[in-house]
Design an enzyme around this catalytic site. Structure first.
Site, PDB file in Angstrom:
ATOM      1  N   TYR A   1      -0.220  -3.797  -2.549  1.00 63.37           N
ATOM      2  CA  TYR A   1       0.731  -2.793  -3.965  1.00 63.37           C
ATOM      3  C   TYR A   1      -0.405  -1.916  -2.902  1.00 63.37           C
ATOM      4  CZ  TYR A   1       0.451  -6.459  -7.397  1.00 63.37           C
ATOM      5  OH  TYR A   1       1.224  -7.280  -8.206  1.00 63.37           O
TER       6      TYR A   1
ATOM      7  N   ASP B   1       3.154  -7.409   0.969  1.00 66.32           N
ATOM      8  CA  ASP B   1       1.451  -6.123   1.407  1.00 66.32           C
ATOM      9  C   ASP B   1       0.830  -5.976   0.221  1.00 66.32           C
ATOM     10  OD1 ASP B   1       3.482  -5.437   1.170  1.00 66.32           O
ATOM     11  OD2 ASP B   1       3.838  -3.340   2.545  1.00 66.32           O
TER      12      ASP B   1
ATOM     13  N   HIS C   1      10.976 -14.829  -5.142  1.00 64.41           N
ATOM     14  CA  HIS C   1       9.954 -14.033  -5.608  1.00 64.41           C
ATOM     15  C   HIS C   1       9.711 -13.325  -6.959  1.00 64.41           C
ATOM     16  CE1 HIS C   1       7.146  -9.884  -5.103  1.00 64.41           C
ATOM     17  NE2 HIS C   1       7.533 -10.273  -4.002  1.00 64.41           N
TER      18      HIS C   1
ATOM     19  N   PHE D   1      -1.222 -10.544  -5.734  1.00 65.19           N
ATOM     20  CA  PHE D   1      -0.304 -10.108  -6.716  1.00 65.19           C
ATOM     21  C   PHE D   1      -1.366  -9.611  -7.788  1.00 65.19           C
ATOM     22  CE2 PHE D   1       2.326 -14.020  -4.489  1.00 65.19           C
ATOM     23  CZ  PHE D   1       3.419 -12.822  -4.555  1.00 65.19           C
TER      24      PHE D   1
END
Length: 300
Positions: free
Chosen positions: A123, A121, A267, A154
């Site tokens: 930031y 999701d 991740h 990202f």
């Protein structure tokens, strides 16, 4: 008489996996090698065109190239729009700002997609300035900012401090391809080359990670990923972390005997990057697969 469909060169994806550092803890199935799997599905893509949705249907207009793909989930999108309106009316600050929530689709049309990088999701923090702006405010929340999130997984807007996960992505890019990490965390340049930077959930409440999960976004982004997975163009799916990998498992087209290359690893978060993200070489492996299948390389 119809011609047979030429199968993609998955051998490249396999060989690149074998050459990379092994990532443990992943199930070995199908064509999977040392913790990474090559998967996909072929189909026609007649839905890659359609009328542009209006703002009355959804606060962020759906780009015309994606409208046909998202038509089956219009009910979910209307429900999300109403829920977001109620949240905003109650005083909640929502990231990213209205107008940026479908930015990944605006920058990367369906027929452009060569790589999909799935996030979780957006930031949920406010933007933080970096050196070169006002030195007295470096590292402090930017009160004039709409937050770090701007609709690309990202990525952060130019001039914002790099989040820890993105710093680790840049470290792996340098180790993998010898590319000096840029100062900017804005990944628009990737999106414009066909890298779909898509989060599973496209909004979040400020300061509350994962606060908008299970509110309907998952059905919308499932439709987007499924549309890419059912094309005849071999693409690369980069799945960082268990959340992204679980999403791919929900997409029937991302099964065995497919034309796509999937790259799985932990991740890039500091909590998990040293468990196999570092050394997984996703960027060079993606380019090797794309070039072997006539789709050209990404300038990372």
């Amino acid at each position: 008489m119809s011609l047979p469909i030429e199968r993609p060169n998955n051998r490249i994806c396999n060989s690149q996996v074998a050459a990379s550092h092994q990532v443990t803890g992943h199930q070995v199935t199908g064509h999977q090698v040392t913790g990474h799997e090559v998967i996909g599905h072929q189909a026609t893509d007649p839905e890659f065109a359609g009328p542009q949705c209006t703002a009355s249907q959804f606060p962020d207009a759906v780009p015309g190239s994606w409208a046909g793909i998202l038509q089956p989930v219009q009910q979910e999108m209307r429900a999300i729009a109403e829920w977001l309106r109620l949240q905003a009316d109650s005083g909640a600050i929502i990231y990213p700002a209205a107008g940026d929530r479908l930015r990944a689709l605006e920058l990367t049309a369906p027929d452009m997609v060569r790589v999909v990088i799935l996030g979780q999701d957006p930031y949920h923090g406010p933007g933080k300035r970096v050196a070169g702006q006002n030195n007295a405010d470096v590292g402090k929340p930017d009160q004039g900012s709409a937050g770090q999130a701007h609709g690309l997984s990202f990525s952060v807007p130019h001039g914002q401090r790099l989040p820890p996960s993105l710093r680790n992505i840049y470290k792996e890019l340098a180790a993998d391809c010898g590319i000096i990490p840029p100062a900017s965390g804005d990944l628009t340049r990737w999106a414009e080359q066909g890298v779909l930077l898509l989060n599973d959930v496209l909004t979040v409440e400020a300061g509350r990670a994962a606060s908008h999960r299970k509110e309907g976004w998952e059905a919308v982004t499932d439709a987007i990923v499924s549309a890419v997975a059912t094309t005849q163009s071999p693409s690369v799916f980069i799945l960082w972390g268990s959340h992204a990998q679980a999403k791919a498992e929900r997409i029937p087209a991302l099964g065995a005997d497919s034309i796509h290359c999937i790259i799985r690893s932990p991740h890039p978060s500091p909590l998990s990057a040293h468990r196999g993200f570092f050394g997984s070489r996703p960027f060079s492996r993606a380019n090797a697969f794309l070039e072997a299948n006539g789709r050209g390389r990404i300038t990372w």
